[in-house]
Design an enzyme around this catalytic site. Structure first.
Site, PDB file in Angstrom:
ATOM      1  N   SER A   1       0.204  -4.036  12.186  1.00 51.88           N
ATOM      2  CA  SER A   1       0.891  -5.064  11.398  1.00 51.88           C
ATOM      3  C   SER A   1       2.011  -5.703  12.224  1.00 51.88           C
ATOM      4  O   SER A   1       2.510  -5.133  13.195  1.00 51.88           O
ATOM      5  CB  SER A   1       1.449  -4.451  10.126  1.00 51.88           C
ATOM      6  OG  SER A   1       2.283  -3.379  10.448  1.00 51.88           O
TER       7      SER A   1
ATOM      8  N   HIS B   1     -10.914  -2.560  11.908  1.00 55.39           N
ATOM      9  CA  HIS B   1      -9.793  -3.404  11.485  1.00 55.39           C
ATOM     10  C   HIS B   1      -9.598  -4.504  12.540  1.00 55.39           C
ATOM     11  O   HIS B   1      -8.699  -4.410  13.376  1.00 55.39           O
ATOM     12  CB  HIS B   1      -8.558  -2.503  11.374  1.00 55.39           C
ATOM     13  CG  HIS B   1      -7.406  -3.117  10.643  1.00 55.39           C
ATOM     14  ND1 HIS B   1      -6.129  -2.625  10.756  1.00 55.39           N
ATOM     15  CD2 HIS B   1      -7.332  -4.165   9.803  1.00 55.39           C
ATOM     16  CE1 HIS B   1      -5.324  -3.350   9.998  1.00 55.39           C
ATOM     17  NE2 HIS B   1      -6.018  -4.284   9.423  1.00 55.39           N
TER      18      HIS B   1
ATOM     19  N   ARG C   1       0.846  -1.193   0.000  1.00 57.29           N
ATOM     20  CA  ARG C   1       0.000   0.000   0.000  1.00 57.29           C
ATOM     21  C   ARG C   1       0.884   1.247   0.000  1.00 57.29           C
ATOM     22  O   ARG C   1       1.969   1.243   0.563  1.00 57.29           O
ATOM     23  CB  ARG C   1      -0.908   0.020   1.226  1.00 57.29           C
ATOM     24  CG  ARG C   1      -2.044  -0.994   1.176  1.00 57.29           C
ATOM     25  CD  ARG C   1      -3.020  -0.827   2.348  1.00 57.29           C
ATOM     26  NE  ARG C   1      -2.385  -0.996   3.617  1.00 57.29           N
ATOM     27  CZ  ARG C   1      -2.065  -0.004   4.447  1.00 57.29           C
ATOM     28  NH1 ARG C   1      -2.364   1.264   4.133  1.00 57.29           N
ATOM     29  NH2 ARG C   1      -1.468  -0.245   5.587  1.00 57.29           N
TER      30      ARG C   1
ATOM     31  N   ARG D   1       2.268 -12.322  -0.412  1.00 51.73           N
ATOM     32  CA  ARG D   1       0.894 -12.592   0.044  1.00 51.73           C
ATOM     33  C   ARG D   1       0.348 -13.907  -0.462  1.00 51.73           C
ATOM     34  O   ARG D   1       0.766 -14.419  -1.491  1.00 51.73           O
ATOM     35  CB  ARG D   1      -0.034 -11.472  -0.476  1.00 51.73           C
ATOM     36  CG  ARG D   1       0.306 -10.084   0.042  1.00 51.73           C
ATOM     37  CD  ARG D   1      -0.209  -9.914   1.441  1.00 51.73           C
ATOM     38  NE  ARG D   1       0.283  -8.699   2.085  1.00 51.73           N
ATOM     39  CZ  ARG D   1      -0.377  -8.085   3.074  1.00 51.73           C
ATOM     40  NH1 ARG D   1      -1.523  -8.553   3.509  1.00 51.73           N
ATOM     41  NH2 ARG D   1       0.146  -7.015   3.637  1.00 51.73           N
TER      42      ARG D   1
ATOM     43  N   CYS E   1       1.984  -8.265  14.286  1.00 51.28           N
ATOM     44  CA  CYS E   1       1.667  -8.773  15.624  1.00 51.28           C
ATOM     45  C   CYS E   1       1.080 -10.183  15.562  1.00 51.28           C
ATOM     46  O   CYS E   1       0.730 -10.764  16.589  1.00 51.28           O
ATOM     47  CB  CYS E   1       0.684  -7.852  16.337  1.00 51.28           C
ATOM     48  SG  CYS E   1       1.421  -6.291  16.841  1.00 51.28           S
ATOM     49  N   GLY E   2       0.912 -10.739  14.357  1.00 53.26           N
ATOM     50  CA  GLY E   2       0.373 -12.088  14.236  1.00 53.26           C
ATOM     51  C   GLY E   2      -1.145 -12.144  14.346  1.00 53.26           C
ATOM     52  O   GLY E   2      -1.700 -13.068  14.939  1.00 53.26           O
TER      53      GLY E   2
ATOM     54  N   TYR F   1      -1.497  -3.451  -6.808  1.00 54.65           N
ATOM     55  CA  TYR F   1      -1.210  -4.288  -5.637  1.00 54.65           C
ATOM     56  C   TYR F   1      -2.264  -4.211  -4.547  1.00 54.65           C
ATOM     57  O   TYR F   1      -2.709  -3.124  -4.166  1.00 54.65           O
ATOM     58  CB  TYR F   1       0.144  -3.899  -5.023  1.00 54.65           C
ATOM     59  CG  TYR F   1       0.725  -5.014  -4.186  1.00 54.65           C
ATOM     60  CD1 TYR F   1       1.484  -6.011  -4.783  1.00 54.65           C
ATOM     61  CD2 TYR F   1       0.483  -5.117  -2.826  1.00 54.65           C
ATOM     62  CE1 TYR F   1       1.988  -7.066  -4.040  1.00 54.65           C
ATOM     63  CE2 TYR F   1       0.981  -6.161  -2.072  1.00 54.65           C
ATOM     64  CZ  TYR F   1       1.739  -7.134  -2.690  1.00 54.65           C
ATOM     65  OH  TYR F   1       2.236  -8.174  -1.953  1.00 54.65           O
TER      66      TYR F   1
ATOM     67  N   ASP G   1      -9.452 -10.004   9.459  1.00 53.39           N
ATOM     68  CA  ASP G   1      -8.961  -8.648   9.168  1.00 53.39           C
ATOM     69  C   ASP G   1      -9.966  -7.530   9.446  1.00 53.39           C
ATOM     70  O   ASP G   1      -9.594  -6.513   9.996  1.00 53.39           O
ATOM     71  CB  ASP G   1      -8.501  -8.564   7.712  1.00 53.39           C
ATOM     72  CG  ASP G   1      -7.624  -7.346   7.441  1.00 53.39           C
ATOM     73  OD1 ASP G   1      -6.846  -6.959   8.337  1.00 53.39           O
ATOM     74  OD2 ASP G   1      -7.723  -6.767   6.345  1.00 53.39           O
TER      75      ASP G   1
ATOM     76  N   LYS H   1      -9.478  -2.462   2.019  1.00 51.45           N
ATOM     77  CA  LYS H   1      -9.187  -1.304   2.870  1.00 51.45           C
ATOM     78  C   LYS H   1      -9.974  -0.062   2.419  1.00 51.45           C
ATOM     79  O   LYS H   1     -10.484   0.699   3.252  1.00 51.45           O
ATOM     80  CB  LYS H   1      -7.686  -0.999   2.884  1.00 51.45           C
ATOM     81  CG  LYS H   1      -6.809  -2.181   3.261  1.00 51.45           C
ATOM     82  CD  LYS H   1      -7.121  -2.746   4.633  1.00 51.45           C
ATOM     83  CE  LYS H   1      -6.087  -3.787   5.056  1.00 51.45           C
ATOM     84  NZ  LYS H   1      -6.374  -4.373   6.367  1.00 51.45           N
TER      85      LYS H   1
HETATM   86  O1  TSX Z   1       1.748 -14.490  15.848  1.00 50.37           O
HETATM   87  C1  TSX Z   1       2.347 -14.425  16.907  1.00 50.37           C
HETATM   88  N1  TSX Z   1       1.664 -14.555  18.092  1.00 50.37           N
HETATM   89  C2  TSX Z   1       0.173 -14.688  18.092  1.00 50.37           C
HETATM   90  C3  TSX Z   1      -0.221 -16.067  17.855  1.00 50.37           C
HETATM   91  C4  TSX Z   1      -1.454 -16.540  18.066  1.00 50.37           C
HETATM   92  N2  TSX Z   1       3.711 -14.227  16.899  1.00 50.37           N
HETATM   93  C5  TSX Z   1       4.433 -14.022  15.642  1.00 50.37           C
HETATM   94  C6  TSX Z   1       4.494 -12.524  15.375  1.00 50.37           C
HETATM   95  C7  TSX Z   1       5.019 -12.177  14.050  1.00 50.37           C
HETATM   96  C8  TSX Z   1       3.955 -11.954  13.052  1.00 50.37           C
HETATM   97  C9  TSX Z   1       4.390 -14.181  18.075  1.00 50.37           C
HETATM   98  N3  TSX Z   1       5.684 -13.991  18.328  1.00 50.37           N
HETATM   99  C10 TSX Z   1       3.723 -14.330  19.291  1.00 50.37           C
HETATM  100  C11 TSX Z   1       2.321 -14.540  19.310  1.00 50.37           C
HETATM  101  O2  TSX Z   1       1.713 -14.690  20.360  1.00 50.37           O
HETATM  102  N4  TSX Z   1       4.643 -14.217  20.290  1.00 50.37           N
HETATM  103  C12 TSX Z   1       5.831 -14.008  19.681  1.00 50.37           C
HETATM  104  C13 TSX Z   1       7.140 -13.825  20.369  1.00 50.37           C
HETATM  105  C14 TSX Z   1       7.784 -15.179  20.587  1.00 50.37           C
HETATM  106  C15 TSX Z   1       8.548 -15.724  19.592  1.00 50.37           C
HETATM  107  C16 TSX Z   1       9.133 -16.989  19.810  1.00 50.37           C
HETATM  108  C17 TSX Z   1       8.948 -17.643  21.029  1.00 50.37           C
HETATM  109  C18 TSX Z   1       8.169 -17.063  21.999  1.00 50.37           C
HETATM  110  C19 TSX Z   1       7.595 -15.838  21.774  1.00 50.37           C
HETATM  111  N5  TSX Z   1       9.534 -18.875  21.387  1.00 50.37           N
HETATM  112  C20 TSX Z   1      10.214 -19.738  20.620  1.00 50.37           C
HETATM  113  O3  TSX Z   1      10.437 -19.468  19.458  1.00 50.37           O
HETATM  114  C21 TSX Z   1      10.638 -20.997  21.213  1.00 50.37           C
HETATM  115 MN    MN Z   2      -5.241  -5.544   7.852  1.00 50.36          MN
END
Ligand code: TSX
Ligand code: MN
Length: 596
Positions: A260, A238, A68, A377, A262-263, A209, A285, A218
């Site tokens: 973005s 969002h 974007r 993606r 944060c998983g 894109y 999303d 969006k």
């Molecule tokens: O998505 C993540 N979540 C939510 C999952 C439901 N991630 C990945 C973020 C990048 C997009 C995370 N990363 C999460 C999380 O809850 N926590 C972390 C940080 C983390 C990374 C690795 C480990 C522990 C915490 N441990 C090992 O790798 C062994």
């Molecule tokens: Mn989004």
């Protein structure tokens, strides 16, 4: 065409853009398969069909058109006040003139596709109709997966139904005999992603894109819909939507808003580690939410697919996403393996010994570049997801018990805390954000980038009015029927830089506490910043984590919070004279509780 106004708009667009052909998209599988096949034959895409993956296709974009473009995104209104300090603004009559000039003849040598689409289940009271006109086959294929398209939408529109006009051109007309590049687009300074909320209209030019071009997502479902929602007293947010069922068989629905990286998609598809708990996906999303007659807030997912970041997705981080993309998926800017499959960074523990990278070049493990673009993606149908809830398309929506607002904060912010009230919840959502890491393209490592409600680039009007709208929404029902609001931080670190919380499936322990809070099965305990789990309320059964880590995860350190408050005050300068009174009141209350 039964809809006279739609036909007039199509005719007008043909006269501006001068395409060679016009195709009205009917929304069938055979159309999709034929268009995908034609893209492969024209060498615009590569078929991915092997023992792991069926009926998938890979596109590579121009290296200049990979994300974007916020600096070229506009909220275009009569008055600048209505766009507010968080949006780029150009006066609507001026921008329309400028863009009309660019659309003149912009589709010469190309096919113009007309795609009727519904955001939300066909015919739901939550749903809204759009029509996207585009000269990009890539956009057509993606819209077919991401939205409900075709004849069934025209049936709903009838002769004079309301729809959002979405016009898109890649801005690369072809003269007779001119070869089409792999990924036609314009230089960045000629791109425009323009929302005209006063006209329920989107004009996009120069990019093919994702969020720049798939206008249902969006541009419509957040920027235009946030305007419609304000006028019509609902919310366009969002947010992921998660269905959570306890071992006793009680079901609750939560939303989650995260910036973005944060998983968010991982959480939307979580596999709980806590025995007996079940989590299912409603959306990953966007949520559209409205109060119904019972006084509760209900949500739908307006989309029909996932347009997810592939890099980082693995059997470890998100096995359900890995299963979702085993068939009928479009991949964009991922790497290609020697046996004709896709690959991206962190997909496997060891890197393949040879790949074709996202730009079509040979790649080896010692290559200095990434094999896949970091913003590569997958576009996959939601129905492919093994943990999609059976009621994910319920036109009635699902009742929301709790709303989660999170960020990536290595220090200061507890693993979870609950707001003292709805108004305090609006405050905590207004101050959410992530600390800038080396992965962020910025020189401000360590500084918190605030992303209120994870909506900073998506609020289609003045941010002060947005906060006021949330506060008004909170008055539409009795307080005990409002969702509870929580702050979430999976990313707190110890003094050595190690994550304190294991995350991923173990987050189900936090979800259980949230579930219990909304069910009245736990009470929590007040900290200065919000309600945290009381001793033994966070279920740590079978988890190897020491008491020290738990203590640190919930520590409210006065010095850190003094710095946090200063940083919030700095962020609130953004609002100028228009900081909503409730936010300054909540900030004062926080100061008192922290003791400054
Ligand atoms: O998505 C993540 N979540 C939510 C999952 C439901 N991630 C990945 C973020 C990048 C997009 C995370 N990363 C999460 C999380 O809850 N926590 C972390 C940080 C983390 C990374 C690795 C480990 C522990 C915490 N441990 C090992 O790798 C062994
Ligand atoms: Mn989004």
């Amino acid at each position: 065409m039964r809809h006279k106004h739609l036909q007039e708009w199509i005719d007008e667009t043909v006269s501006w853009c001068e395409p060679d052909r016009v195709v009205l998209w009917q929304g069938t599988k055979s159309e999709y398969d034929n268009l995908a096949e034609a893209q492969i034959r024209a060498k615009k895409a590569i078929r991915i069909d092997n023992k792991h993956r069926k009926n998938c296709i890979l596109f590579r974009t121009d290296p200049s058109d990979v994300a974007r473009v916020e600096q070229r995104t506009f909220i275009s209104t009569k008055n600048e006040r209505d766009a507010g300090p968080t949006n780029n603004w150009i006066r609507s009559d001026i921008l329309k003139d400028e863009m009309k000039r660019r659309y003149q003849g912009s589709m010469r040598g190309r096919t113009m596709y007309v795609i009727p689409f519904s955001m939300g289940p066909i015919g739901s009271v939550f749903s809204k109709i759009g029509v996207e006109i585009t000269d990009s086959p890539y956009v057509v294929l993606n819209m077919h997966i991401m939205t409900r398209t075709g004849d069934k939408v025209l049936d709903i529109l009838g002769e004079n139904g309301d729809f959002v006009k979405c016009l898109h051109s890649v801005g690369y007309p072809l003269s007779p005999g001119q070869a089409d590049p792999l990924w036609p687009c314009t230089p960045i300074e000629e791109k425009f992603i323009s929302q005209f909320p006063e006209d329920n209209m989107i004009w996009s030019y120069g990019s093919g894109y994702g969020g720049n071009a798939l206008l249902g997502k969006k541009c419509f479902a957040l920027r235009i819909a946030s305007n419609q929602a304000r006028r019509e007293k609902w919310l366009a947010e969002h947010m992921l939507i998660l269905k959570l069922t306890s071992p006793e068989g009680t079901t609750k629905y939560l939303t989650g808003s995260f910036p973005s990286a944060c998983g968010k998609t991982n959480l939307a598809m979580i596999n709980p580690t806590l025995a007996g708990w079940k989590a299912e996906t409603i959306g990953d999303d966007i949520a559209w939410l409205r109060f119904k007659d019972d006084g509760r807030l209900y949500a739908i997912n307006p989309e029909a697919g996932f347009f997810g970041v592939a890099s980082g997705t693995s059997w470890k981080s998100n096995p359900n996403a890995m299963k979702t993309i085993e068939s009928d998926t479009i991949f964009t800017n991922v790497a290609l393996t020697d046996d004709g499959d896709v690959w991206w960074e962190d997909m496997t523990e060891t890197k393949p010994s040879h790949l074709i990278d996202w730009q079509g070049r040979d790649w080896y493990p010692d290559s200095p570049n990434k094999a896949a673009h970091p913003n590569c993606r997958f576009t996959a149908p939601a129905s492919n997801c093994p943990v999609i809830a059976e009621n994910w398309e319920d036109p009635e929506g699902v009742p929301i018990s709790a709303m989660l607002f999170g960020g990536r904060r290595p220090s200061t912010i507890p693993l979870v805390y609950q707001s003292f009230s709805f108004e305090h919840g609006v405050f905590l959502a207004s101050i959410m954000g992530s600390e800038i890491t080396a992965a962020t393209i910025s020189d401000k490592i360590g500084i918190v980038r605030r992303d209120p409600f994870a909506m900073l680039p998506f609020i289609g009007y003045h941010i002060s009015d947005y906060i006021e709208h949330w506060l008004e929404m909170g008055k539409l029902t009795s307080s005990e029927k409002l969702p509870l609001i929580f702050s979430i931080n999976w990313f707190r670190k110890d003094e050595f830089g190690n994550y304190l919380w294991p995350g991923f499936g173990e987050n189900s322990r936090v979800l259980k506490w949230i579930f219990n809070q909304s069910e009245g099965l736990s009470r929590g305990i007040a900290s200065p910043v919000g309600i945290i789990p009381a001793a033994n309320e966070l279920d740590l059964t079978g988890l190897d984590i020491d008491e020290n880590a738990i203590e640190k995860l919930f520590e409210v350190d006065t010095e850190s919070w003094k710095a946090e408050i200063a940083s919030i005050e700095d962020h609130y300068k953004l609002y100028g004279d228009l900081l909503p009174e409730e936010l300054s009141k909540q900030l004062d209350l926080l100061k008192q509780r922290v003791g400054i």
